[in-house]
Design an enzyme around this catalytic site. Structure first.
Site, mmCIF file in Angstrom:
data_model
loop_
_atom_site.group_PDB
_atom_site.id
_atom_site.type_symbol
_atom_site.label_atom_id
_atom_site.label_comp_id
_atom_site.label_asym_id
_atom_site.label_seq_id
_atom_site.Cartn_x
_atom_site.Cartn_y
_atom_site.Cartn_z
ATOM 1 N N CYS A 228 44.850 92.468 62.435
ATOM 2 C CA CYS A 228 45.438 92.989 63.431
ATOM 3 C C CYS A 228 46.963 93.408 63.179
ATOM 4 O O CYS A 228 47.782 92.758 62.742
ATOM 5 C CB CYS A 228 45.501 92.213 64.721
ATOM 6 S SG CYS A 228 43.538 92.017 65.277
ATOM 7 N N LYS B 31 35.819 80.815 65.887
ATOM 8 C CA LYS B 31 36.156 81.864 64.760
ATOM 9 C C LYS B 31 37.390 81.266 63.676
ATOM 10 O O LYS B 31 36.862 81.208 62.513
ATOM 11 C CB LYS B 31 36.609 83.323 65.274
ATOM 12 C CG LYS B 31 37.031 84.349 64.314
ATOM 13 C CD LYS B 31 37.335 85.371 64.912
ATOM 14 C CE LYS B 31 38.863 85.562 65.206
ATOM 15 N NZ LYS B 31 39.748 86.203 63.975
ATOM 16 N N ASN B 32 38.362 81.105 64.236
ATOM 17 C CA ASN B 32 39.479 80.684 63.236
ATOM 18 C C ASN B 32 39.189 79.280 62.677
ATOM 19 O O ASN B 32 39.686 79.108 61.599
ATOM 20 C CB ASN B 32 40.958 80.496 64.120
ATOM 21 C CG ASN B 32 41.375 81.775 64.538
ATOM 22 O OD1 ASN B 32 40.872 82.911 64.160
ATOM 23 N ND2 ASN B 32 42.034 81.763 65.738
ATOM 24 N N ARG C 59 35.189 91.384 66.366
ATOM 25 C CA ARG C 59 35.929 90.578 65.508
ATOM 26 C C ARG C 59 35.838 89.101 65.976
ATOM 27 O O ARG C 59 35.934 88.001 64.990
ATOM 28 C CB ARG C 59 37.166 91.188 64.855
ATOM 29 C CG ARG C 59 37.128 92.260 63.960
ATOM 30 C CD ARG C 59 38.566 92.433 63.532
ATOM 31 N NE ARG C 59 39.094 91.383 62.914
ATOM 32 C CZ ARG C 59 40.448 90.902 63.125
ATOM 33 N NH1 ARG C 59 41.104 91.596 64.103
ATOM 34 N NH2 ARG C 59 41.051 89.960 62.527
ATOM 35 N N ASP D 108 47.370 83.311 71.382
ATOM 36 C CA ASP D 108 45.903 84.048 71.639
ATOM 37 C C ASP D 108 45.422 84.277 72.896
ATOM 38 O O ASP D 108 44.341 84.808 73.061
ATOM 39 C CB ASP D 108 45.024 83.642 70.537
ATOM 40 C CG ASP D 108 45.179 84.146 68.888
ATOM 41 O OD1 ASP D 108 46.056 84.829 68.971
ATOM 42 O OD2 ASP D 108 44.513 83.263 68.114
ATOM 43 N N ARG E 210 53.579 88.980 59.968
ATOM 44 C CA ARG E 210 52.684 87.730 59.630
ATOM 45 C C ARG E 210 52.869 87.347 58.124
ATOM 46 O O ARG E 210 51.632 87.671 57.528
ATOM 47 C CB ARG E 210 51.290 87.751 60.088
ATOM 48 C CG ARG E 210 51.305 87.767 61.533
ATOM 49 C CD ARG E 210 50.268 87.134 62.105
ATOM 50 N NE ARG E 210 49.163 88.132 62.021
ATOM 51 C CZ ARG E 210 47.877 87.985 62.695
ATOM 52 N NH1 ARG E 210 47.309 86.782 63.148
ATOM 53 N NH2 ARG E 210 46.918 88.858 62.579
ATOM 54 N N ASP F 101 54.302 84.453 52.977
ATOM 55 C CA ASP F 101 55.204 83.702 51.901
ATOM 56 C C ASP F 101 55.058 82.162 52.051
ATOM 57 O O ASP F 101 55.358 81.381 50.990
ATOM 58 C CB ASP F 101 56.434 84.194 52.121
ATOM 59 C CG ASP F 101 57.085 83.916 53.662
ATOM 60 O OD1 ASP F 101 56.278 84.210 54.609
ATOM 61 O OD2 ASP F 101 58.288 83.452 53.770
#
Length: 423
Positions: A118, A22-23, A400, A308, A123, A126
Site C-alpha cells: 500500500c 491476515k497479518n 487483500r 489500521d 515504510r 532498514d
C-alpha cells in the site's frame, strides 16, 4: 474492475464471524521455511494476500495446500530448491520480506526483492536488515534485491530497535530461533501477532521468552520441527466490524472477538457512547438512538490505538456530535481517505499528521475511490450510514485484507453488493 455499492438503510442486527488475522497468518506462513517438517495453520483467512504469500512460498519450492475451503493451510518446506524471492511476486505485498530471516537462518543465504504494498508512506525495510546484521548476516543491496548470507550460520546477538517495528521484530524473531546462542531483542513490538508467532515457533521447538513485552529473549536451537497452530483472531477485522453497528446503530455480536485484542480501541468507542459487552462467544456492540460523541484519537504501537483502525474510526467520527482530532503517529500519508469522505459531506481538515473532524448529522452517498486497504473499508462504513447510494471503486485493495465483507455485512441487514464497474 469491480466496485462496492452501498445504500444506507438504518440499524444493523445479528452476528458476524471474525476471521483469523491476515497479518498473523502472513507471518506464520514463512515460518515453514525454518523447518523440513510440516506446519499446519488452522483458522486461516481467505484473502488475496494469503494467495500471494502462497505463490511466493511455492516459488521457493515449498508445498502449500489449502483445505477446508481455505481455512486450513498445510505447508511443508522439506524440498526448498530456490532461495530467490522475485520482484514480480514480492512487489505485490510488503509482508514478502518475511521470507528473508527464515531462509537465511536455515540455509545461510537468501536473495529477496525489496517489497511493495500500500502507498501509505515509505515504510523502509532498514530495521529488518539492521536486526539481521546484529545476528551476523552479511547484506548487500544490489539491483533492487537484498543479497544476504551467513556462511557460518547466524549467531545470537543483542539488538535494540530504534523505533518499534512489527515486521522487523517478526523477521528477527524467526531468524534468531535457529541462530547459535542467545538473542535479545529490545524495544520489540508487543502486538498480538508477535505473541501468536512466538507461540507457533515454540510449538515447533523454539525457546522464546518475553513475547508481548518490549524485550524478547531467544535461545537458538539446532533445528525446528513441525506443528499445528490456530491463527489468532484478526483484531483489525474485529475493530472494523465493531464500527458497523456503532455508525449505523443496532446490535451486532462479533463471533470470536476478544476485548484484549482491541482494548484501546474499545475504550475510545465507549467514550463515544457505544456499548460493548463481552460474551462467551465474542463481543456485542450496540448503539441505540443518540449520535456518538466526538473523541480524540492518537495512533500508537500496540497496546495503543491501532493505525489500521484510524481510517474506519474517522468514518464514525464524521457523524459524531462535536469536533474530533485524529493524530497519525505511525505512518505518513495515511489520511488519503479524507478527501473521499469530504465528497460524502464530511467536514475534515488535514494538516500534516493531524486531521480535525467536525461531525455532521448525516453523510450523503457519492462515488468514491479507495486509496488503500483500510481506506476502502472506511468508505464502505461511511456509505452504510449515508443517505442514498455510495459506489466505492478500486476495491481490489479490500480483497487483500477483508474476507467476504459484503456477505458478512449482508448477514446483519446491510444493503451492500459487489458490482461490475458502470459505464
Amino acid at each position: 474492475m469491480d466496485s462496492i455499492l452501498v445504500t444506507g438503510n438504518g440499524p444493523l442486527n445479528g452476528q458476524i464471524p471474525i476471521a483469523g488475522a491476515k497479518n498473523a497468518c502472513l507471518t506464520l506462513m514463512p515460518a515453514t521455511l525454518l523447518s523440513e517438517e510440516p506446519l499446519t495453520l488452522t483458522n486461516a483467512p481467505r484473502l488475496s494476500d494469503i494467495r500471494t504469500m502462497t505463490a511466493l512460498l511455492q516459488s521457493l519450492g515449498a508445498e502449500v495446500t489449502s483445505m477446508n475451503e481455505g481455512k486450513v493451510l498445510a505447508l511443508s518446506s522439506h524440498g526448498l530448491d530456490n532461495h530467490k524471492a522475485d520482484y514480480d511476486i514480492v512487489r505485490k505485498m510488503r509482508a514478502s520480506i518475511l521470507v528473508l530471516g527464515p531462509m537465511l537462518a536455515r540455509d545461510g543465504h537468501a536473495v529477496v526483492s525489496l517489497p511493495g504494498g500500500c502507498a501509505i508512506g515509505a515504510r523502509p525495510v532498514d530495521l529488518h536488515l539492521k536486526a539481521l546484521e546484529a545476528l551476523g548476516a552479511e547484506l548487500e543491496l544490489k539491483d533492487g534485491y537484498v543479497h544476504a548470507k551467513a556462511p557460518g550460520g547466524l549467531k545470537g546477538g543483542t539488538f535494540e530497535f530504534p523505533i518499534v517495528s512489527v515486521g522487523a521484530t517478526e523477521n528477527a524473531l524467526m531468524a534468531a530461533s535457529l541462530a547459535k546462542g542467545t538473542t535479545v531483542l529490545k524495544n520489540a513490538a508487543r502486538e498480538p501477532e508477535i505473541v501468536d508467532l512466538a507461540q507457533c515457533l515454540r510449538r515447533m521447538g523454539a525457546q522464546i521468552d518475553g513475547e508481548g513485552t518490549s524485550t524478547i529473549t531467544i535461545q537458538g536451537v539446532d533445528r525446528l520441527g513441525g506443528a499445528t497452530h490456530p491463527v489468532v483472531t484478526d483484531r483489525i477485522e474485529l475493530g472494523t466490524f465493531m464500527l458497523a453497528p456503532a455508525i449505523c446503530g443496532g446490535r451486532v455480536e462479533l463471533l470470536g472477538g476478544r476485548r484484549d485484542l482491541v482494548g484501546a480501541f474499545c475504550d475510545k468507542l465507549e467514550q463515544a457512547g457505544v456499548e460493548i459487552e463481552e460474551t462467551e462467544t465474542g463481543l456485542v456492540v450496540a448503539r441505540n438512538g443518540n449520535r456518538v460523541r466526538a473523541v480524540d484519537v492518537v495512533t500508537e504501537p500496540y497496546p495503543g490505538f491501532p493505525t489500521d483502525l484510524q481510517a474506519q474510526m474517522m468514518a464514525l467520527l464524521c457523524t459524531a456530535e462535536g469536533t474530533s482530532v485524529l493524530e497519525e503517529k505511525i505512518f505518513e500519508n495515511r489520511f488519503m481517505h479524507a478527501p473521499e469522505l469530504i465528497r460524502m459531506g464530511a467536514q475534515i481538515d488535514v494538516h500534516g499528521g493531524h486531521a480535525t473532524v467536525t461531525g455532521v448529522e448525516k453523510l450523503k452517498g457519492a462515488p468514491v475511490m479507495a486509496t488503500d486497504l483500510r481506506a476502502s473499508v472506511s468508505l464502505i462504513l461511511a456509505g452504510l450510514a449515508a443517505e442514498g447510494e455510495t459506489v466505492v471503486s478500486r476495491v481490489y485493495h479490500l480483497d487483500r485484507g477483508y474476507e467476504r465483507v459484503e456477505e458478512k455485512l449482508q448477514g446483519v441487514g446491510a444493503r451492500i453488493e459487489r458490482v461490475s464497474d458502470r459505464g
